[in-house]
Design a protein around this motif. Structure first.
Motif, PDB file in Angstrom:
ATOM      1  N   UNK A 184       2.264   8.546   5.191  1.00  0.00           N
ATOM      2  CA  UNK A 184       2.124   7.439   4.224  1.00  0.00           C
ATOM      3  C   UNK A 184       0.989   6.485   4.577  1.00  0.00           C
ATOM      4  N   UNK A 185       0.779   6.268   5.878  1.00  0.00           N
ATOM      5  CA  UNK A 185      -0.318   5.378   6.272  1.00  0.00           C
ATOM      6  C   UNK A 185      -1.664   5.977   5.877  1.00  0.00           C
ATOM      7  N   UNK A 186      -1.818   7.283   6.043  1.00  0.00           N
ATOM      8  CA  UNK A 186      -3.059   7.935   5.620  1.00  0.00           C
ATOM      9  C   UNK A 186      -3.216   7.872   4.103  1.00  0.00           C
ATOM     10  N   UNK A 187      -2.106   7.999   3.387  1.00  0.00           N
ATOM     11  CA  UNK A 187      -2.168   7.934   1.925  1.00  0.00           C
ATOM     12  C   UNK A 187      -2.571   6.549   1.440  1.00  0.00           C
ATOM     13  N   UNK A 188      -2.143   5.507   2.141  1.00  0.00           N
ATOM     14  CA  UNK A 188      -2.449   4.140   1.715  1.00  0.00           C
ATOM     15  C   UNK A 188      -3.936   3.832   1.761  1.00  0.00           C
ATOM     16  N   UNK A 189      -4.704   4.623   2.524  1.00  0.00           N
ATOM     17  CA  UNK A 189      -6.142   4.379   2.629  1.00  0.00           C
ATOM     18  C   UNK A 189      -6.846   4.681   1.317  1.00  0.00           C
ATOM     19  N   UNK A 190      -6.385   5.722   0.599  1.00  0.00           N
ATOM     20  CA  UNK A 190      -7.105   6.163  -0.597  1.00  0.00           C
ATOM     21  C   UNK A 190      -6.251   6.154  -1.854  1.00  0.00           C
ATOM     22  N   UNK A 191      -4.950   5.870  -1.755  1.00  0.00           N
ATOM     23  CA  UNK A 191      -4.066   5.930  -2.916  1.00  0.00           C
ATOM     24  C   UNK A 191      -3.471   4.563  -3.215  1.00  0.00           C
ATOM     25  N   UNK A 192      -2.975   4.434  -4.428  1.00  0.00           N
ATOM     26  CA  UNK A 192      -2.273   3.233  -4.814  1.00  0.00           C
ATOM     27  C   UNK A 192      -0.842   3.260  -4.336  1.00  0.00           C
ATOM     28  N   UNK A 193      -0.044   2.245  -4.688  1.00  0.00           N
ATOM     29  CA  UNK A 193       1.351   2.192  -4.239  1.00  0.00           C
ATOM     30  C   UNK A 193       2.167   3.400  -4.703  1.00  0.00           C
ATOM     31  N   UNK A 194       1.962   3.846  -5.940  1.00  0.00           N
ATOM     32  CA  UNK A 194       2.732   4.992  -6.451  1.00  0.00           C
ATOM     33  C   UNK A 194       2.410   6.247  -5.652  1.00  0.00           C
ATOM     34  N   UNK A 195       1.122   6.480  -5.389  1.00  0.00           N
ATOM     35  CA  UNK A 195       0.735   7.642  -4.604  1.00  0.00           C
ATOM     36  C   UNK A 195       1.273   7.589  -3.191  1.00  0.00           C
TER      37      UNK A 195
END
Length: 381
Positions: free
Chosen positions: A53-64
């Motif tokens: 999730x931390x890696x996703x937060x770099x390039x994605x919005x809250x839903x992603x």
């Protein structure tokens, strides 16, 4: 899932890195699932799930980010069931770590998304300001075809201290190109003052020198109204000036110029480029104490059918590459072969970006005008 987009204007290398970073959480989840469902499941992969999730937060919005966190939880449940690991402390420790990281990542992603919306709003405001000072020129004005381009040195910026304008008047097509010393709000206000005075004066002043005087007077009034408390350095106002080039094209095969400390324009005829240097150099606007007699005069040069004239700011000729070499504007103009002024100027823009690899040290503005082809050609005089 909602993904963030790479910021406009970034290089191809940055876009590739952005795409790899965006795919990384899914690669991690796929790797963990593959290892746990294979004979190599003896490897302890549980701690690899919580960073997803931390890696996703770099390039994605809250839903992603929530979606990646849910996928990580599903992968953890599948692997625990496959390995009969339920009831052991490691499974619940991994799930708790995943939950904590997921909550923090979603909060971070929400803050980032709100900041991106604010930046997008600021960019829209900047675009409106740009259209006031640097509005696009029509493709046709009087006896000339026109094209313009503006490149901001600061990534994401839309406007700086460069200015240009072209107006079709009863005296002919009149143009201005200028460059304000400095950046920021003070530079934008100075540019707006000069352009505003030009837009009004060109319709009422027959003498091009009087148009220049009106621009100088507007700039002086702007400096008087400038709040000195907003300046970082009190001496900044004393060093303010604006380089300006005025041009006028009439039905005759001539162009009239007044140059106040600005880079001279370049005229191209039959793939030959020549600089129209002023006979009597004049100081920029704001430095009138150095303007001695005689009075400002208009200089005239041949401008025949088919000729192209490039007006530009110093951000073009002073652009450097990694080898500290200046942009070869003359040579580039002679090598380009484009049908219309818009295509020609677009070729110059691409050549400038390639030379600097997209890293401009200063704002760059270019205006190209072309007198209607079809008249007799003569050599430079």
């Amino acid at each position: 899932m909602r993904f963030m987009r790479a910021a406009p204007g970034v290089s191809g290398r940055s876009q590739t890195l952005f795409a790899i970073t965006r795919c990384l959480p899914f690669l991690v989840l796929a790797a963990v699932l593959s290892i746990e469902l294979s004979p190599a499941h003896t490897l302890y992969t549980g701690p690899l799930l919580s960073p997803a999730p931390a890696l996703a937060a770099v390039t994605m919005g809250p839903v992603g980010t929530v979606g990646v966190a849910v996928l990580a939880g599903v992968v953890s449940a599948i692997t625990a069931s496959h390995n009969d690991a339920w009831g052991g402390p490691q499974v619940y420790t991994n799930l708790l770590a995943l939950l904590v990281v997921a909550v923090a990542s979603v909060a971070t992603s929400a803050v980032r998304a709100r900041r991106d919306r604010e930046l997008a709003h600021i960019r829209r405001i900047a675009e409106v300001s740009q259209n006031v000072v640097l509005r696009p020129l029509p493709a046709r004005m009087g006896v000339v075809n026109t094209a313009s381009v503006y490149l901001a040195a600061e990534r994401g910026a839309q406007i700086g201290g460069d200015l240009y304008e072209a107006m079709c008047t009863r005296y002919g097509v009149r143009l201005i190109v200028g460059d304000v010393r400095g950046k920021g709000l003070a530079a934008v206000r100075s540019a707006a003052a000069v352009v505003g005075a030009f837009r009004e004066a060109v319709h009422y002043e027959q003498d091009l020198a009087e148009v220049m005087h009106r621009c100088a007077a507007a700039l002086a009034r702007e400096y008087e109204l400038l709040d000195r408390s907003q300046l970082q350095d009190p001496r900044e106002l004393e060093e303010q000036f604006v380089t300006v080039l005025l041009a006028q094209v009439t039905d005759e095969s001539l162009i009239q110029l007044i140059n106040r400390g600005h880079p001279p324009p370049l005229v191209m005829r039959e793939r030959e480029v020549r600089s129209l240097d002023p006979v009597r150099p004049l100081p920029p606007l704001g430095l009138e104490e150095f303007l001695g007699p005689p009075a400002i005069g208009v200089e005239t040069f041949p401008f025949l059918p088919g000729d192209r004239l490039l007006l530009h700011t110093d951000g073009v000729i002073e652009a450097r590459n990694d080898d500290n070499e200046f942009f070869p504007l003359h040579r580039t103009m002679e090598t380009l072969d484009c049908a219309t002024p818009s295509e020609y100027l677009d070729g110059l823009r691409h050549a400038l970006i390639r030379h600097t690899e997209g890293r401009l040290a200063d704002d760059a503005a270019m205006v190209l005008i072309e007198r209607d082809p079809g008249g007799p050609d003569r050599p430079f005089r």
